[in-house]
Design an enzyme around this catalytic site. Structure first.
Site, PDB file in Angstrom:
ATOM      1  N   GLU A 231       0.833  -1.211   0.000  1.00 33.50           N
ATOM      2  CA  GLU A 231       0.000   0.000   0.000  1.00 33.50           C
ATOM      3  C   GLU A 231       0.861   1.252   0.000  1.00 33.50           C
ATOM      4  OE1 GLU A 231       0.668   1.873   2.852  1.00 33.50           O
ATOM      5  OE2 GLU A 231       1.882   0.135   3.443  1.00 33.50           O
TER       6      GLU A 231
ATOM      7  N   GLU B  15       4.536  -0.112   1.266  1.00 35.32           N
ATOM      8  CA  GLU B  15       4.646  -0.400  -0.173  1.00 35.32           C
ATOM      9  C   GLU B  15       4.626  -1.899  -0.477  1.00 35.32           C
ATOM     10  OE1 GLU B  15       8.120   1.360  -1.968  1.00 35.32           O
ATOM     11  OE2 GLU B  15       7.684   3.367  -1.235  1.00 35.32           O
TER      12      GLU B  15
END
Lengths: 352, 352
Positions: free
Chosen positions: A173, A318
């Site tokens: 994310e 991420e």
């Protein structure tokens, strides 16, 4: 809109394959159990993949990005503009997760599940119900239909990306402000105080962290999410993020399709907690990759009974922690498949 | 025989390269420090390798094997015959470390530094002063010349194997009975009680572990190694192992040649402790790969101020933990070299 799928039961791991894999591990040329987590990972993957020899070759990464209205309250060290700037950095290959994907030989798919971007970014799939959430200190972050749109965006991504087959799926994310949303979700679902789950995010000072905790406490009170029992769907709609809801949908869809998920750090683990609260049958499919430095991660992992593979003091997100754990899964599979048995190697057993 | 080389000073890491690498890490597109140990590993390797962009591509594994006279005292779950049987398993590719080497694309070199083998095993270099150590419960494990022969065998292996260049060196070991020798060395060097450093080895019961501790206590007393100050060379000669001495020599030789060493589990870490006691200047070159399940490992790591990369509940040896940590080093190097800077990616900095 079909909203019922999110609660549909996921298949369970194969006990038969688990037992066979455990028996094979005990026959390999090493003292039983001496490869620790490398053994248990191989056994677990065998049960999930229903294979004698599990694999982790094809492991796409899906990164969901979203923006957060709550950033208006000064809860992040970086401005919201960074979310969209980072979308370009993912697509151009300069971000950490893009480097990791190249090095690991896996594909990185980026989905704009709710950023402020007005125009599409090349290489990024846009699948969002709105541009950013509303400021949850003032109103609901998203409406119920927007929440279910984001769940379905997660499912659409999984269907698209695993269509050609996937041994495991990595979820990541990006979203300035999303540790605040995640901390609010965690506090509500765990009945914890905000100060116990709030951390530095991208790098807040201790004053900033205290402010962030007060913003969350006030919001949970406003939305009446500070009671003993709260519904995960209400929590997500009130204080969630669009990328977090997409993660929840992606996890449940992956589990329904028998694809194990390698869970990243704080944000993705909070999504996992929400996913398990919404649909408990997805739990066996979630493999926790690492323990991050973000303060609330430990509490959420404990609530999930999770004992992650790595502890590398990461706090980037991420999907970087999950990607870093992938080689460990691959080595576990290689050992399981490639080692000789005591019988094959004609090696003496223990003295009895 | 030249015995003085073992104490000759090792070069020190480059402060200039360390500072440059740290500055580069802070310019990359992530919150500073957010990649945790992946950042510190890249910075440390840059300083050791004296490069702007460190690497971990060429990483040979050297495994030293030896047998132990102390096995006559019933301190191992497996018979000594297994050491030589495993030599064949290493050479034929069925052992854990052989599978890991293949999967990682690195070379595995096996040195018989003192096993009971009477004939050479194909694919194994023989470089030993004697077949097995003497039973250290009754007499010195090895003479002083034998100790220095084993140190030099370690150095010869490093010279041979790193001649074509090596980014990092992985050291492993195999030897039925060697957790007993390693625990005796650790107890003597740390002034600890045997019961605090003795573990299950290949799989002893709790009665077996107590027996092992008593054997070690008695031996340390017999060899007068239970005092406050003991010399590491005396400890190694009295209760050491030939493969352990070879590891000590290999570590010091690697450090003298500016080759960083990825240290494996309990046995190799005990060799590291002895190496640092003999030649403190080798310390910066030793990177600790993992925390094993063997009981004494934690004490030895603490004495070395080491905070290992992984904690995967391993207790196999062979270099398997170090090999499992290699992908983490590789990812750290890839991130350091491959990520974009904030300036290159035109991304906003923190809100001030």
């Amino acid at each position: 809109m079909d909203k019922a799928w999110i609660a549909a039961a996921c298949p369970q791991p194969s006990e038969q394959h688990r037992l066979a894999a455990a028996a094979r591990q005990d026959a390999l040329t090493k003292p039983p159990g001496s490869l620790g987590i490398l053994e248990s990972l191989a056994i677990r993957l065998a049960a999930l993949q229903q294979r004698a020899l599990p694999g982790a070759s094809t492991v796409p990464i899906v990164l969901f990005a979203g923006d957060h209205g709550i950033t208006a309250q000064g809860v992040s060290a970086y401005p919201s503009a960074v979310t969209v700037e980072m979308l370009r950095n993912f697509a151009r290959g300069g971000a950490a997760i893009a480097v990791l994907a190249r090095e690991l030989g896996v594909q990185l798919h980026v989905v704009d599940a709710g950023t402020l971007a007005e125009e599409p970014v090349e290489g990024v799939v846009v699948d969002k119900p709105r541009r950013g959430t509303r400021d949850f200190s003032l109103e609901q972050a998203m409406g119920n239909d927007e929440l279910h749109f984001a769940f379905a965006a997660g499912r659409r991504a999984v269907e698209r990306i695993t269509a050609g087959g996937a041994d495991v799926l990595i979820l990541g994310e990006m979203g300035i402000g999303n540790t605040t949303s995640a901390a609010a979700i965690a506090a509500a679902l765990l009945g914890a105080r905000a100060e116990d789950v709030v951390g530095a995010g991208t790098g807040m000072t201790s004053d900033g962290i205290s402010h962030k905790a007060r913003v969350i406490e006030a919001a949970l009170s406003r939305h009446r999410l500070d009671g003993d029992t709260v519904a995960a769907l209400d929590v997500l709609a009130n204080v969630g993020g669009l990328e977090i809801a997409a993660l929840v949908g992606a996890m449940i869809a992956a589990a329904q399709a028998r694809v194990p998920v390698l869970v990243d750090g704080f944000i993705v683990t909070v999504a996992a907690l929400a996913a398990v609260r919404i649909n408990e049958s997805c739990a066996p499919w979630l493999i926790y990759s690492h323990r991050s430095m973000e303060r609330g991660h430990r509490l959420v992992l404990d609530a999930l009974g999770a004992d992650p593979i790595l502890d590398l003091k990461l706090r980037l997100g991420e999907g970087s922690g999950a990607a870093t754990a992938l080689p460990i899964l691959r080595l576990a599979c290689a050992l399981h498949a490639g080692m000789a048995t005591f019988e094959e190697a004609q090696i003496s057993g223990p003295d009895l």
